[in-house]
Design a protein around this motif. Structure first.
Motif, PDB file in Angstrom:
ATOM      1  N   SER A 156       6.984 -26.946  33.917  1.00  0.00           N
ATOM      2  CA  SER A 156       6.345 -25.671  33.609  1.00  0.00           C
ATOM      3  C   SER A 156       7.381 -24.785  32.925  1.00  0.00           C
ATOM      4  O   SER A 156       8.461 -24.555  33.461  1.00  0.00           O
ATOM      5  CB  SER A 156       5.847 -24.999  34.889  1.00  0.00           C
ATOM      6  OG  SER A 156       5.245 -23.764  34.589  1.00  0.00           O
ATOM      7  N   LEU A 157       7.035 -24.330  31.717  1.00  0.00           N
ATOM      8  CA  LEU A 157       7.941 -23.501  30.924  1.00  0.00           C
ATOM      9  C   LEU A 157       7.454 -22.062  30.930  1.00  0.00           C
ATOM     10  O   LEU A 157       6.247 -21.812  30.898  1.00  0.00           O
ATOM     11  CB  LEU A 157       7.986 -23.999  29.479  1.00  0.00           C
ATOM     12  CG  LEU A 157       8.381 -25.452  29.285  1.00  0.00           C
ATOM     13  CD1 LEU A 157       8.131 -25.863  27.838  1.00  0.00           C
ATOM     14  CD2 LEU A 157       9.831 -25.661  29.663  1.00  0.00           C
ATOM     15  N   PRO A 178       6.218 -25.200  19.857  1.00  0.00           N
ATOM     16  CA  PRO A 178       5.905 -26.640  19.845  1.00  0.00           C
ATOM     17  C   PRO A 178       7.150 -27.524  19.916  1.00  0.00           C
ATOM     18  O   PRO A 178       7.133 -28.585  20.551  1.00  0.00           O
ATOM     19  CB  PRO A 178       5.173 -26.848  18.512  1.00  0.00           C
ATOM     20  CG  PRO A 178       4.655 -25.508  18.139  1.00  0.00           C
ATOM     21  CD  PRO A 178       5.653 -24.524  18.689  1.00  0.00           C
ATOM     22  N   ALA A 179       8.244 -27.101  19.295  1.00  0.00           N
ATOM     23  CA  ALA A 179       9.481 -27.885  19.340  1.00  0.00           C
ATOM     24  C   ALA A 179      10.037 -27.944  20.759  1.00  0.00           C
ATOM     25  O   ALA A 179      10.483 -29.002  21.212  1.00  0.00           O
ATOM     26  CB  ALA A 179      10.513 -27.297  18.386  1.00  0.00           C
ATOM     27  N   ILE A 180      10.003 -26.832  21.461  1.00  0.00           N
ATOM     28  CA  ILE A 180      10.480 -26.794  22.851  1.00  0.00           C
ATOM     29  C   ILE A 180       9.646 -27.734  23.707  1.00  0.00           C
ATOM     30  O   ILE A 180      10.172 -28.531  24.489  1.00  0.00           O
ATOM     31  CB  ILE A 180      10.427 -25.352  23.411  1.00  0.00           C
ATOM     32  CG1 ILE A 180      11.437 -24.467  22.689  1.00  0.00           C
ATOM     33  CG2 ILE A 180      10.668 -25.343  24.919  1.00  0.00           C
ATOM     34  CD1 ILE A 180      11.260 -22.983  22.953  1.00  0.00           C
ATOM     35  N   GLU A 181       8.330 -27.656  23.571  1.00  0.00           N
ATOM     36  CA  GLU A 181       7.442 -28.512  24.359  1.00  0.00           C
ATOM     37  C   GLU A 181       7.645 -29.986  24.010  1.00  0.00           C
ATOM     38  O   GLU A 181       7.672 -30.841  24.892  1.00  0.00           O
ATOM     39  CB  GLU A 181       5.994 -28.086  24.162  1.00  0.00           C
ATOM     40  CG  GLU A 181       5.717 -26.717  24.751  1.00  0.00           C
ATOM     41  CD  GLU A 181       4.325 -26.189  24.446  1.00  0.00           C
ATOM     42  OE1 GLU A 181       3.632 -26.729  23.547  1.00  0.00           O
ATOM     43  OE2 GLU A 181       3.922 -25.210  25.121  1.00  0.00           O
ATOM     44  N   ARG A 182       7.805 -30.303  22.733  1.00  0.00           N
ATOM     45  CA  ARG A 182       8.019 -31.681  22.283  1.00  0.00           C
ATOM     46  C   ARG A 182       9.333 -32.230  22.851  1.00  0.00           C
ATOM     47  O   ARG A 182       9.382 -33.380  23.312  1.00  0.00           O
ATOM     48  CB  ARG A 182       8.020 -31.719  20.761  1.00  0.00           C
ATOM     49  CG  ARG A 182       7.943 -33.076  20.161  1.00  0.00           C
ATOM     50  CD  ARG A 182       7.697 -33.094  18.651  1.00  0.00           C
ATOM     51  NE  ARG A 182       8.407 -32.065  17.892  1.00  0.00           N
ATOM     52  CZ  ARG A 182       7.827 -30.958  17.376  1.00  0.00           C
ATOM     53  NH1 ARG A 182       6.532 -30.748  17.530  1.00  0.00           N
ATOM     54  NH2 ARG A 182       8.539 -30.081  16.697  1.00  0.00           N
ATOM     55  N   LEU A 183      10.378 -31.424  22.838  1.00  0.00           N
ATOM     56  CA  LEU A 183      11.655 -31.865  23.394  1.00  0.00           C
ATOM     57  C   LEU A 183      11.541 -32.152  24.889  1.00  0.00           C
ATOM     58  O   LEU A 183      12.099 -33.141  25.382  1.00  0.00           O
ATOM     59  CB  LEU A 183      12.739 -30.824  23.141  1.00  0.00           C
ATOM     60  CG  LEU A 183      13.256 -30.746  21.712  1.00  0.00           C
ATOM     61  CD1 LEU A 183      14.121 -29.500  21.527  1.00  0.00           C
ATOM     62  CD2 LEU A 183      14.025 -31.995  21.345  1.00  0.00           C
ATOM     63  N   CYS A 184      10.819 -31.320  25.603  1.00  0.00           N
ATOM     64  CA  CYS A 184      10.635 -31.548  27.042  1.00  0.00           C
ATOM     65  C   CYS A 184       9.880 -32.844  27.299  1.00  0.00           C
ATOM     66  O   CYS A 184      10.232 -33.608  28.199  1.00  0.00           O
ATOM     67  CB  CYS A 184       9.886 -30.378  27.680  1.00  0.00           C
ATOM     68  SG  CYS A 184      10.873 -28.890  27.784  1.00  0.00           S
ATOM     69  N   ARG A 185       8.846 -33.110  26.494  1.00  0.00           N
ATOM     70  CA  ARG A 185       8.067 -34.343  26.659  1.00  0.00           C
ATOM     71  C   ARG A 185       8.898 -35.593  26.381  1.00  0.00           C
ATOM     72  O   ARG A 185       8.578 -36.674  26.877  1.00  0.00           O
ATOM     73  CB  ARG A 185       6.847 -34.325  25.745  1.00  0.00           C
ATOM     74  CG  ARG A 185       5.753 -33.425  26.231  1.00  0.00           C
ATOM     75  CD  ARG A 185       4.479 -33.559  25.380  1.00  0.00           C
ATOM     76  NE  ARG A 185       3.495 -32.593  25.827  1.00  0.00           N
ATOM     77  CZ  ARG A 185       3.364 -31.369  25.324  1.00  0.00           C
ATOM     78  NH1 ARG A 185       4.130 -30.982  24.314  1.00  0.00           N
ATOM     79  NH2 ARG A 185       2.461 -30.538  25.797  1.00  0.00           N
ATOM     80  N   VAL A 211       9.365 -37.248  32.492  1.00  0.00           N
ATOM     81  CA  VAL A 211       8.434 -36.122  32.361  1.00  0.00           C
ATOM     82  C   VAL A 211       7.025 -36.667  32.219  1.00  0.00           C
ATOM     83  O   VAL A 211       6.733 -37.513  31.374  1.00  0.00           O
ATOM     84  CB  VAL A 211       8.806 -35.221  31.157  1.00  0.00           C
ATOM     85  CG1 VAL A 211       7.710 -34.209  30.880  1.00  0.00           C
ATOM     86  CG2 VAL A 211      10.120 -34.517  31.421  1.00  0.00           C
ATOM     87  N   VAL A 212       6.133 -36.175  33.089  1.00  0.00           N
ATOM     88  CA  VAL A 212       4.736 -36.606  33.113  1.00  0.00           C
ATOM     89  C   VAL A 212       3.863 -35.655  32.303  1.00  0.00           C
ATOM     90  O   VAL A 212       2.986 -36.077  31.564  1.00  0.00           O
ATOM     91  CB  VAL A 212       4.231 -36.676  34.578  1.00  0.00           C
ATOM     92  CG1 VAL A 212       2.760 -37.006  34.637  1.00  0.00           C
ATOM     93  CG2 VAL A 212       5.060 -37.672  35.369  1.00  0.00           C
ATOM     94  N   SER A 213       4.117 -34.344  32.446  1.00  0.00           N
ATOM     95  CA  SER A 213       3.334 -33.341  31.724  1.00  0.00           C
ATOM     96  C   SER A 213       4.191 -32.105  31.482  1.00  0.00           C
ATOM     97  O   SER A 213       5.172 -31.862  32.179  1.00  0.00           O
ATOM     98  CB  SER A 213       2.076 -32.962  32.498  1.00  0.00           C
ATOM     99  OG  SER A 213       2.413 -32.258  33.680  1.00  0.00           O
ATOM    100  N   VAL A 214       3.771 -31.320  30.477  1.00  0.00           N
ATOM    101  CA  VAL A 214       4.456 -30.071  30.150  1.00  0.00           C
ATOM    102  C   VAL A 214       3.413 -28.976  30.012  1.00  0.00           C
ATOM    103  O   VAL A 214       2.454 -29.121  29.249  1.00  0.00           O
ATOM    104  CB  VAL A 214       5.255 -30.180  28.829  1.00  0.00           C
ATOM    105  CG1 VAL A 214       5.873 -28.840  28.464  1.00  0.00           C
ATOM    106  CG2 VAL A 214       6.329 -31.247  28.937  1.00  0.00           C
ATOM    107  N   ALA A 215       3.561 -27.913  30.785  1.00  0.00           N
ATOM    108  CA  ALA A 215       2.686 -26.743  30.691  1.00  0.00           C
ATOM    109  C   ALA A 215       3.517 -25.589  30.157  1.00  0.00           C
ATOM    110  O   ALA A 215       4.479 -25.163  30.791  1.00  0.00           O
ATOM    111  CB  ALA A 215       2.100 -26.395  32.057  1.00  0.00           C
ATOM    112  N   GLY A 216       3.173 -25.129  28.977  1.00  0.00           N
ATOM    113  CA  GLY A 216       3.920 -24.040  28.368  1.00  0.00           C
ATOM    114  C   GLY A 216       3.253 -22.700  28.598  1.00  0.00           C
ATOM    115  O   GLY A 216       2.093 -22.508  28.262  1.00  0.00           O
TER     116      GLY A 216
END
Length: 55
Positions: free
Chosen positions: A11-12, A23-30, A35-40
Motif C-alpha cells: 500500500s503506497l 505509474p512508474a512507482i507502482e510498476r517498480l513496486c510490482r 509482491v502480490v498486489s499494489v494499491a496506490g
C-alpha cells in the motif's frame, strides 16, 4: 512516500510532485519479488496551483 507491506500486499501513500511518476512507482513496486498486489493512494500537486489532487 509511505509504503506498507503485509504478506506481499503493498500500500503506497503520500504526495508526489508530478502525476506522471505515479505509474512508474507502482510498476517498480510490482517488479519486486514476492509482491502480490499494489494499491496506490498517491496524490500529486497540480502544477502551479498548490493544490493536491488524485485519489
Amino acid at each position: 512516500m509511505t509504503v506498507d507491506v503485509h504478506e506481499g500486499h503493498v500500500s503506497l501513500g503520500r504526495s508526489v510532485e508530478a502525476e506522471n511518476v505515479i505509474p512508474a512507482i507502482e510498476r517498480l513496486c510490482r517488479s519486486v519479488d514476492g509482491v502480490v498486489s499494489v494499491a496506490g493512494h498517491i496524490t500529486y500537486w497540480a502544477e502551479g496551483s498548490g493544490v493536491s489532487t488524485g485519489e
